[in-house]
Design a protein around this motif. Sequence first.
Motif, short mmCIF file in Angstrom:
data_model
loop_
_atom_site.label_atom_id
_atom_site.label_comp_id
_atom_site.label_asym_id
_atom_site.label_seq_id
_atom_site.Cartn_x
_atom_site.Cartn_y
_atom_site.Cartn_z
N GLY A 162 5.23 13.21 1.67
CA GLY A 162 3.62 12.55 1.51
C GLY A 162 2.96 13.58 2.29
N MET A 163 3.56 13.90 3.46
CA MET A 163 2.85 14.48 4.50
C MET A 163 2.25 16.40 4.09
SD MET A 163 4.57 13.71 6.94
CE MET A 163 4.03 14.44 9.51
N SER A 175 0.25 15.56 0.93
CA SER A 175 -1.49 15.65 1.08
C SER A 175 -1.82 16.97 1.79
CB SER A 175 -1.57 14.45 1.25
OG SER A 175 -0.76 13.20 1.37
N PRO A 226 6.58 6.05 3.82
CA PRO A 226 6.46 4.95 4.84
C PRO A 226 6.16 3.57 3.27
CG PRO A 226 5.23 6.73 4.99
CD PRO A 226 5.56 7.20 3.94
N LYS A 227 5.24 4.17 1.53
CA LYS A 227 5.68 2.61 0.96
C LYS A 227 7.58 2.66 0.46
CE LYS A 227 2.06 1.91 -2.32
NZ LYS A 227 1.38 2.12 -3.56
N THR A 257 7.91 -0.07 3.56
CA THR A 257 7.51 -0.98 3.31
C THR A 257 7.90 -1.94 2.68
OG1 THR A 257 5.38 -0.70 4.12
CG2 THR A 257 5.76 -2.88 3.12
N ASP A 305 10.36 -5.50 3.49
CA ASP A 305 10.04 -6.95 3.21
C ASP A 305 11.41 -7.47 2.80
OD1 ASP A 305 7.60 -6.91 3.73
OD2 ASP A 305 6.88 -5.76 1.72
N LYS A 309 13.85 -6.36 -6.35
CA LYS A 309 12.14 -6.07 -6.30
C LYS A 309 12.38 -4.71 -5.70
CE LYS A 309 11.41 -10.47 -4.76
NZ LYS A 309 10.73 -10.91 -3.89
N GLU A 329 8.20 4.70 -6.54
CA GLU A 329 7.01 6.34 -6.13
C GLU A 329 7.77 7.14 -5.87
OE1 GLU A 329 4.42 6.34 -3.55
OE2 GLU A 329 5.47 6.35 -2.22
N ARG A 367 6.28 8.28 -9.47
CA ARG A 367 5.08 9.29 -8.93
C ARG A 367 5.68 10.81 -7.70
NH1 ARG A 367 1.52 9.79 -3.77
NH2 ARG A 367 3.49 8.74 -2.75
#
Lengths: 427, 320
Positions: free
Chosen positions: A113-114, A117, A387-388, A391, A395, A413, A421, A424
């Motif tokens: 992601g870094m 972005s 990170p997503k 997470t 969970d 899940k 992700e 994406r």
Amino acid sequence: MPAHVPNAGLSRRDLLKRTGGLAALAAFTAACGGNTGRPSSGGGSGGAKVNLAQWYHQYGETGTQQAALKYAKAYPDANVTVQWTPGDYDAKLASGLLSSKGPDVFEGHFNIGMVKSNQVVPLDDIMADVKDDFQPGDLATNTLDGKIYGVRMIIDPQVIYYRKSLLDKAGIKPPETIDDLISAAKELTTNKVKGIFVGNDGGNVMGGPALYSSGGEYLTKDNKPGFTDDRAAQAFGKLHELYASKSVLLGAPTDWWDPTAINQGLVAMQFIGMWAVPGMQKALGDDLGVIPFPKLDAQAKPAVYSGGWTQFVSTKSANVDAAKKFVKWLWIDKSEYQEDWSLNYGFHIPPRKSLAAKAAKLQSGVAADTVKLTQDYGYTDNPAWTPKMGTAFTDLLTNVIKKGADPAAEIAKAEKTVNAELSRLFG
Amino acid sequence: MSAPAKASADPAAPGERQGTRRRRHKGIAGNALWFWIFVGPFVVGLLIFSYLPIIWSLVLSFFEAYNTATPSKFVGLRNYVDMLTDHNFLSSLGTFTIFAVFIVPLTFVLALALALLVNQVKIARAFFRSVFFLPTACSYVVASLIWKLSIFNGVRFGLANTVLGWFGIENIAWLSTVDPPWYWIPLVTVRLWLQLGFYMILFIAGLQRISPTLYEAAYVDGAKPGWQVFRYITLPQLRATSVAVLILNLIAAYQAFDEFYNLVGNVNYARPPLVYLYSISLGSIQDLGHGSAGALILAVIIMIVTLLQNRIFGFGKAGD
């Protein structure tokens, strides 16, 4: 002056009052733009030294902040300001990187992601000459599409340390499988001492090691979820078994990364990083042994998460070249500072093979054992694991470990989120 | 200064008329100036720190915005659809509901009880009022840390566990145990401790507005002091205050963040909406698009609930 006297203009008092009000307003609004942790003048003009802001999270060991300041001050070619960040560093860093008021140089953990972005610049040019002196895993964890984005500062293996005396007293050998670990934790539990401390959340930090010790991984080589098979489910189920055995310490005032629990005798074993070795040795002396996260069963091998911190240069920096020069100076050229940072506060493995080879403090006792375990069983982060996804994985662990949910259902899940992700990011 | 005084006594003096006119004019301008000097900073603050972010959120909620506040990829309503089908977001609303079920009635009843007691105290009334109000001045973060580290920590030297120890009860990991969900005890008690005093003061103000003649009339009619008077005089007379307390309390519960964040962190079994939204948009995930959509959904829910409450309890009619 009586009220009725015509006034040609503002009296001195009026003027002061009114401008005072405006000044207060201006000061108020100016203060809101406030402290960004960098010196007030920006930009690198002419012969004057440029200003660089360097961000750190708060290291727990005493002396680290002074050391960071010392390095910054010693750098001859720029004014480097150190921002030392207690609390939620990730959140602060993430918002700092949104604007040009953030850091020029910062420590963090790499993920795709870094790059997507456009937050970090490639550092291949400063890494070119020394690439071979880094461990392949430490390069891979900071590489995307063939470009290296960060310079590894320290390697932090995470393992299980135990009190030899307590295991001897109970007559048990250091655990070799997860089942051994669970039964050892049970046997070591008395009314004053719990078997093991794995964090106040009940052991989420061991989710990664448990997965790798079952033969799985976060993402496969071709970027598909690698945590979905039955063996992974079995490993997560074991973490629940450990939690439910009532032999883990919960609700300690400090969390898993701090050695207070084992040092104060609240537990016989603790999952923690090698950084805590000096602190534990001070409190416990030689009464300390180490094991990797044990293997799931005979088919698998143990796992050691080889974490750590990496230095990056922000794309939004006004002085990218000066920032890169500083990173090269501190984390590539100045080997005495790298040694100091790795060995004189907490213990970390220096990422440079040449430095690690001569690190005397890591060549004996429990530290040497930890280094050996890292070489044999270490794994590093996959940069495509965002990170997503992390997470979603956490969970999954919380639901399985604490609530005793069905691992397979929870895996499904998490897999859904991870796949979303992945599509994406990679289309 | 007698000369100007004399001049002012003469109404016909042309200079003076002009002066008065000018002064009156200046007076109005001066008032406006002072109005803006006093109100301006707040208006500016409100615009910059409240309205602008709300508008910006609205914009962001229609974009894919990872790690940026100036996104370029428009996604329409997708973020809203994602959030409304996100089981984590929905379960955070569930968490809030459980929290509200505990905290709103408890705060209401206890604050009212405290107010009645303090209001009847004949001596040191100011002292009791201050003592109960004091915790309101404490920060949620500080109180949460005290709750977490000293009162409800899970080891044997925590205050709660020490007390349980006297009775031979085993240590309880208050914040880490989900079955039974002990973490609700610290979460609810810390908020009660912090906010009871504030709502007590509201009730005391309400109690003092009730005319004593009503009570006298009731006694004359033979009402018994105690429950009967409370039920038929005090409670109906407190209607305006009660509605205000309920609404404020529910909104405050919706906005719960500090004690959850500091006591249990970002865990999926006790995560109210704000903690969840914070974690996806401002933590390391930095997904501002979904975060903004969630925040606006939450804002709409709070508005609807408040309006419904108004409709049911009649805040508008409560002026009587």
